[in-house]
Design an enzyme around this catalytic site. Sequence first.
Site, PDB file in Angstrom:
ATOM      1  N   SER A   1     -75.347   4.331 -47.654  1.00 21.03           N
ATOM      2  CA  SER A   1     -75.758   4.030 -49.192  1.00 21.03           C
ATOM      3  C   SER A   1     -74.627   5.221 -49.870  1.00 21.03           C
ATOM      4  CB  SER A   1     -76.991   4.505 -49.398  1.00 21.03           C
ATOM      5  OG  SER A   1     -77.945   3.647 -48.801  1.00 21.03           O
TER       6      SER A   1
ATOM      7  N   HIS B   1     -72.629  -2.752 -47.712  1.00 21.68           N
ATOM      8  CA  HIS B   1     -73.784  -2.107 -48.089  1.00 21.68           C
ATOM      9  C   HIS B   1     -74.797  -3.062 -48.774  1.00 21.68           C
ATOM     10  CE1 HIS B   1     -76.255   0.552 -51.095  1.00 21.68           C
ATOM     11  NE2 HIS B   1     -76.954   0.427 -50.000  1.00 21.68           N
TER      12      HIS B   1
ATOM     13  N   GLU C   1     -72.542  -4.565 -51.428  1.00 16.19           N
ATOM     14  CA  GLU C   1     -71.427  -3.930 -52.109  1.00 16.19           C
ATOM     15  C   GLU C   1     -70.378  -3.978 -50.791  1.00 16.19           C
ATOM     16  OE1 GLU C   1     -72.916  -0.526 -55.214  1.00 16.19           O
ATOM     17  OE2 GLU C   1     -73.518  -0.331 -53.260  1.00 16.19           O
TER      18      GLU C   1
ATOM     19  N   ASN D   1     -76.215   2.910 -56.380  1.00 12.02           N
ATOM     20  CA  ASN D   1     -76.803   4.001 -56.198  1.00 12.02           C
ATOM     21  C   ASN D   1     -76.180   5.223 -57.344  1.00 12.02           C
ATOM     22  OD1 ASN D   1     -78.984   3.504 -54.412  1.00 12.02           O
ATOM     23  ND2 ASN D   1     -77.370   3.259 -52.892  1.00 12.02           N
TER      24      ASN D   1
END
Length: 289
Positions: A122, A143, A155, A194
């Site tokens: 992450s 991801h 991602e 994130n």
Amino acid sequence: MTTDIRRIGVVGGGQMGAGIAEVCARAGLDTVVCETDNHAARAASERVTASLERAVQRGKLERLAAEDALARMIFTSSLDDLADRQLVIEAVVENPQAKTEVFAALDKIVEDPGAILATNTSSIPVMRLGMATRRADRVLGLHFFNPVPVLPLVEVVSSLHTTAEVAATVCDFAEHTLGKTVVRSQDRAGFVVNALLIPYLLSAIRIAESGFATAADVDAGMELGCAHPMGPLKLADLIGLDTVAAIATSLYDEFKEPLYAPPPLLHRMVEAGLLGRKSGRGFHTYDRG
């Protein structure tokens, strides 16, 4: 150049790894899941089986398709069983040392020089993991988001060494084989999602920590006032407060921005084992059954 990816390895069979393995198997791919020991491998198998059964019960998947997906999966405790894989996705705990050790081992074990090694991290820089191998040009971030079988986004993160061909291959795989929507990101802590999400979650934690509002009121405010499907503290519980803390720490280490600093309450809850849904208690209480 590996273009037709059919043999997948997944390292880690926890919540994320099991979900990644499930979507690969459901897409018709030969999937091997590697865990730390036989007990953990059995737990990963049970996790995937339960997820597939839920999909059947909810009418999202035909039973025959669920049985076919399970038949395509092998659960093991030996990394050596990943030697013939074309794409290996690492999904172990969000810890730089643990992930680096996995990549160093995979570099020695995976035989095909054209194989691609991907991380589901992450927040940890992809470059750091790639440099643990002799094939940094074939390492990138892939991801997924939790729950993997439900959420459509991935991602794809290229490091400074990742070749354009490798990134294009993985984007094509994610979109056309797995049916996911891809967003591309540069290799910086938090990537796209994130980097935006974590400050929002930390702000909600600070509000609860200060006593300004209860966790229930914070979540109700965002759900009913902003039409969010889930409040920020419920979402933090779902992600896992240990994971939220790890991502926040990586973001703060890289950027030194106060909005990324984990609040003291978050650290105390992690130390107390109050990790959210997976422990039965976080900002809210859950029935672990």
